[in-house]
Design an enzyme around this catalytic site. Structure first.
Site, PDB file in Angstrom:
ATOM      1  CD  GLU A 266       8.866  12.494 -15.369  1.00 61.06           C
ATOM      2  OE1 GLU A 266       7.971  13.111 -14.802  1.00 61.06           O
ATOM      3  OE2 GLU A 266       9.876  13.056 -15.838  1.00 61.06           O
TER       4      GLU A 266
ATOM      5  CB  SER B  20      13.262  22.702 -14.362  1.00 60.14           C
ATOM      6  OG  SER B  20      12.541  23.910 -14.473  1.00 60.14           O
TER       7      SER B  20
ATOM      8  CG  HIS C 151      -1.714  -1.219   1.431  1.00 59.64           C
ATOM      9  ND1 HIS C 151      -2.976  -1.414   0.906  1.00 59.64           N
ATOM     10  CD2 HIS C 151      -1.400  -2.362   2.094  1.00 59.64           C
ATOM     11  CE1 HIS C 151      -3.411  -2.613   1.261  1.00 59.64           C
ATOM     12  NE2 HIS C 151      -2.462  -3.204   1.966  1.00 59.64           N
TER      13      HIS C 151
ATOM     14  CE  LYS D  39      11.120  19.741 -10.895  1.00 57.85           C
ATOM     15  NZ  LYS D  39       9.992  19.646 -11.791  1.00 57.85           N
TER      16      LYS D  39
END
Ligand code: ARG
Length: 488
Positions: A308, A295, A174, A301
């Site tokens: 992704e 970024s 979970h 970042k």
């Protein structure tokens, strides 16, 4: 050998009104210009040139052997096909969109090279069994390529697992910390997913290994062809036993994409884990700069772009699968033009999967494992609570009761802002006298918890060694059933 006149399209039917197509004889009007572009599969099926030429060469040899064309005619055709093969290899083949697809392009070129005798190649053959053959040859080739790449990927997982053998991480259910596990054990779970993927592709090879050639348009042929000879020459183990099935079947294409979709699902899950682990909140790993981007606005970042994209492209492969299932679901036998839609989803799937499976191992091997952060995370959690319950159960306390006692300990910790390891002996033993024993406290150490999981397939270091041995055995084995088909 002349290369023929590109403007002269009269080689097929020789009729004035629509002599550009092989069916020109029956037609009085040219194809509408936009319809011509709409109907053409050449922009994508030119990728099948190699398979088409291989199939044609064997078909030609079969026609010769069976005495359907003469030896001289066969020799001429072979010579022409070989010249075309060179053009394709060198990138000089003059693709012609008005010739709709790769099959007609090659036939046209053959006739340009050797004259009307080139038209004999299509004896006892239809584009329907021809395109089915090309697709089989293509899928068989790509199964072998994907299986090989998967094996290298698996080998990389084994390598990484061996490298980080002593690292313990929290295991989750979970997405809540559950029980400590070896990082290698976690990584090896993906080895076995890929093993099943590899086996699925191996299984599929058998079903792709059926030769449709010789089925004609749909009903077979009246010519005395020798399908067994062609199958042998083309490396097919089996023949389709039903010509109508042969020209209609694209199960092997759909199955390829389906196996690819499952594979992508596994890779997407792995990507998701690595994305989470690389987040600042987890900081278990750091991706190499080679597989991340920054970024343009936020200088701090580091984005896990590769992972992704894998996750994103999984949707694309699922889309390809649904597209093909949908295209085929309403088709009556036998060939329908709808079936031309089989190619782009397949090619796209092959390209997507192969690229990802090629890059992923490099990405994995360049990961930095942040051992200090992982250790810190482990110290702060309650993932050894089960150990304490198991300890009490081992001392004769019914597990349900033990569970309740340890639950109360955890509650106490939460209220006090302490971890289990930070509890004093007094605090612990106030919940149950057995918790005073030093072995009870030992069980709270993540390493002890991991070492205790000695069951087969468990996370103990000993079980991991066995698991790695089994994995290496699998790596040494071919995923193909046929004796002759080695996946080296
Ligand atoms: N371009 C076609 C395809 O990819 C080849 C088969 C065409 N057959 C036909 N009867 N029109 O499906």
């Amino acid at each position: 050998m002349s290369s023929g006149n590109e403007q002269d399209h009269s080689f097929f039917a020789g009729k004035e009104k629509d002599s550009t197509k092989p069916w020109g004889g029956r037609f009085q009007k040219r194809l509408h210009a936009e319809m011509e572009a709409f109907a053409a599969s050449l922009p994508f099926d030119r990728r099948l040139a190699e398979e088409d030429l291989t199939g044609s060469l064997v078909h030609c040899r079969m026609l010769m052997r069976a005495g359907i064309i003469s030896a001289e005619e066969g020799a001429l055709i072979e010579e022409g096909l070989e010249a075309i093969q060179r053009e394709v290899e060198e990138g000089t083949f003059p693709f012609d969109l008005s010739m709709e697809d790769i099959h007609m392009n090659i036939e046209k070129r053959l006739i340009e090279y050797i004259g009307p005798v080139g038209g004999k190649l299509h004896t006892a053959r239809s584009r329907n069994d021809q395109v089915a053959l090309d697709m089989h040859l293509f899928v068989k080739k790509e199964i072998i390529a994907v299986e090989r790449l998967l094996r290298s990927f698996q080998a990389e997982i084994v390598k990484l697992s061996e490298k980080v053998q002593e690292v313990i991480i929290p295991g989750y259910t979970h997405l809540q910390r559950a029980q400590p596990v070896l990082l290698s054990h976690h990584l090896m779970a993906y080895f076995w997913m890929l093993q099943r993927d590899r086996e699925r592709f191996g299984d599929l090879y058998q079903r792709a290994d059926l030769m449709p050639l010789g089925s004609g348009a749909l009903s077979g042929t009246s010519f005395p062809i020798d399908r067994e000879f062609a199958a042998q020459e083309l490396g097919f183990e089996h023949l389709y036993e039903n010509s109508m099935d042969a020209v209609s079947d694209r199960d092997f294409v759909i199955e390829f994409i389906s196996h690819a979709a499952l594979l992508m699902m596994h890779l997407s899950r792995l990507s998701e884990e690595l994305i989470i682990w690389s987040s600042q909140e987890f900081s278990f790993i750091e991706l190499s700069d080679e597989f991340a981007t920054g970024s343009s606005m936020m200088p701090q970042k580091k984005n896990p772009d590769f992972l992704e994209l894998v996750r994103g492209k999984t949707g694309r492969v699922y889309g390809n699968l649904v597209a093909l299932l949908t295209v085929f679901k309403g088709l009556p036998l036998t060939y329908n033009k709808d079936m031309q839609e089989d190619k782009e989803p397949l090619f796209d799937t092959v390209d997507t999967v192969k690229t990802i499976v090629k890059i992923f191992p490099a990405m994995l091997s360049s990961l930095e494992i942040k051992r200090d952060n992982i250790e810190q995370a482990l110290d702060q959690d309650f993932s050894t609570a089960t150990e304490l319950a198991d300890y009490l159960a081992g001392q004769g306390v019914p597990f349900r009761e033990a569970h309740g006692i340890v639950g109360a300990v955890v509650r106490y910790c939460l209220d006090q802002g302490k971890t289990l390891q930070q509890l004093t002996v007094e605090e612990l033993s106030s919940f149950h006298p057995h918790l005073r024993e030093p072995q009870a406290q030992d069980r709270l150490k993540p390493r002890a918890a991991v070492e205790a999981r000695t069951s087969r397939g468990g996370t103990s270091p000993g079980a991991l060694v066995k698991q790695l041995q089994q994995a290496k055995l699998c790596l040494g084995k071919s995923a193909f059933h046929q004796a002759g088909k080695k996946s080296d």
